[in-house]
Design a protein around this motif. Structure first.
Motif, PDB file in Angstrom:
ATOM      1  N   SER A 169      50.014  40.864  46.972  1.00 58.36           N
ATOM      2  CA  SER A 169      48.830  40.779  46.318  1.00 58.36           C
ATOM      3  C   SER A 169      48.639  39.669  45.454  1.00 58.36           C
ATOM      4  CB  SER A 169      48.913  41.905  45.749  1.00 58.36           C
ATOM      5  OG  SER A 169      47.531  42.402  45.040  1.00 58.36           O
ATOM      6  N   ASP A 170      47.578  39.454  44.763  1.00 62.39           N
ATOM      7  CA  ASP A 170      47.123  38.285  44.075  1.00 62.39           C
ATOM      8  C   ASP A 170      46.407  38.793  42.639  1.00 62.39           C
ATOM      9  OD1 ASP A 170      46.939  35.148  44.490  1.00 62.39           O
ATOM     10  OD2 ASP A 170      45.372  35.780  43.165  1.00 62.39           O
ATOM     11  N   LEU A 171      46.691  38.353  41.656  1.00 65.14           N
ATOM     12  CA  LEU A 171      45.921  38.733  40.553  1.00 65.14           C
ATOM     13  C   LEU A 171      44.342  38.318  40.511  1.00 65.14           C
ATOM     14  CD1 LEU A 171      48.522  37.944  37.370  1.00 65.14           C
ATOM     15  CD2 LEU A 171      48.029  39.979  38.982  1.00 65.14           C
ATOM     16  N   SER A 172      43.945  37.536  41.410  1.00 60.15           N
ATOM     17  CA  SER A 172      42.681  37.346  41.542  1.00 60.15           C
ATOM     18  C   SER A 172      41.915  38.354  41.913  1.00 60.15           C
ATOM     19  CB  SER A 172      42.402  36.139  42.457  1.00 60.15           C
ATOM     20  OG  SER A 172      42.780  36.029  43.549  1.00 60.15           O
ATOM     21  N   TRP A 173      42.606  39.312  42.717  1.00 57.43           N
ATOM     22  CA  TRP A 173      42.010  40.320  43.158  1.00 57.43           C
ATOM     23  C   TRP A 173      41.810  41.660  42.130  1.00 57.43           C
ATOM     24  CZ3 TRP A 173      39.210  42.583  46.770  1.00 57.43           C
ATOM     25  CH2 TRP A 173      39.072  43.813  47.195  1.00 57.43           C
ATOM     26  N   SER A 174      42.772  41.548  41.396  1.00 65.53           N
ATOM     27  CA  SER A 174      42.572  42.672  40.180  1.00 65.53           C
ATOM     28  C   SER A 174      41.692  42.020  39.310  1.00 65.53           C
ATOM     29  CB  SER A 174      44.218  42.797  39.311  1.00 65.53           C
ATOM     30  OG  SER A 174      45.037  43.041  40.283  1.00 65.53           O
TER      31      SER A 174
END
Length: 302
Positions: A169-174
């Motif tokens: 996962s990537d924090l840009s998604w959150s």
């Protein structure tokens, strides 16, 4: 409490952890996971530790921070243990690796992993090209990156699909969780016309907007345009439109829908600690994130 242990070994650090635990300064009961913070930038490591500490208040854990020191120096290890008020609801072990030891961080971290708990690795700045094949990534069931902190955010987020494995996962998604929720709610309201065109605009180097555009392209299967300009998402229907506009540094967005009064919505940029806490809530595969990565290929950049 902060305890510095310079020029040490993993065994000595382990003994100190036990000593602190027995003296009542730290406990492992209730720790729900081990969070490895792999910082390739020593200067930014403190910011990552603060975010991990805040996230640990929701997810008590052991935080192991790996910092690569001077590669040209003699091989060695400097450590620091933080417990109590200096560690949120966690215990923090900071390991600064020098020389050749920096190439074997996965071996250094193994003695500090909590038994029978999930392992999560977070790269707060530069991440390996294929996280799941990295020695640290192989230890974890969840691997978290952050394209925002990479030298080329747009290229980085686009490359995530090629390197994707279940658990990534990537924090840009959150960072766009609230945007996604607001758009989904607006689309559920009448009139229920089909969306025919989408525009996502904002800063050129903002991967959160790229992944948002990818999600919209995958879910709606209509043309999605990624532009540079004001921070805005517009969904056009045959006879109506929905838009969300927010100043780049603002905290309040304007939701506009054809035939309805505008609405002011709290929509501040999410802090790293909030995004990290969200990622730690679920340790299973994020299938929607994978879908959004696949949708990026359908986005046109203008």
């Amino acid at each position: 409490m902060i305890v510095d242990i310079p020029a040490t070994t993993t065994r000595a650090v382990g003994k100190k952890l036990i000593e602190l635990r027995e003296s009542g300064g730290a406990v492992t009961i209730g720790r729900v996971l081990t969070l490895i913070v792999a910082s390739r930038d020593g200067e930014q490591a403190e910011t990552a530790i603060e975010a991990a500490n805040e996230a640990s208040r929701e997810h008590p854990c052991r935080v192991i921070v790996l910092i690569r020191g001077d590669r040209s120096a003699e091989s060695g290890l400097d450590a620091q243990i933080r417990v109590g008020g200096d560690a949120g609801a966690s215990e923090v072990v900071v390991l600064r690796l020098h020389g050749e030891l920096a190439e074997h961080e996965h071996s250094v971290v193994i003695p500090f992993l909590l038994p029978d708990t999930p392992i999560v690795v977070w790269w707060p700045n530069e991440a390996p090209k294929i996280p799941a094949q990295d020695p640290l990534g192989k230890l974890a069931i969840r691997r978290i990156t952050d394209a925002t902190k990479s030298p080329d955010p747009t290229s980085t987020i686009k490359s995530r699909l090629d390197s994707y494995s279940q658990g990534d996962s990537d924090l840009s998604w959150s960072r766009v969780t609230y945007w996604r929720g607001l758009l989904a709610t607006a689309l559920d309201q009448a009139p229920h016309e089909k969306v025919v065109d989408v525009t996502v605009s904002g800063l050129a180097e903002e991967p959160a907007l790229d992944i948002l555009a990818g999600w919209l392209a995958a879910k709606l299967e209509v043309p999605v345009h990624r532009r540079t300009g004001e921070l805005k998402v517009e969904l056009k229907r045959e006879n109506s439109a929905i838009s969300i506009v927010r100043p780049q540094t603002g905290k309040t967005a304007t939701l506009s829908r054809t035939g309805q009064p505008d609405a002011e919505v709290a929509l501040a940029r999410r802090e790293t600690r909030e995004c990290l806490a969200e990622e730690l809530r679920r340790l299973d595969t994020d299938e929607i994130y994978e879908l959004a990565l696949k949708g990026l290929s359908k986005v046109s950049y203008e």
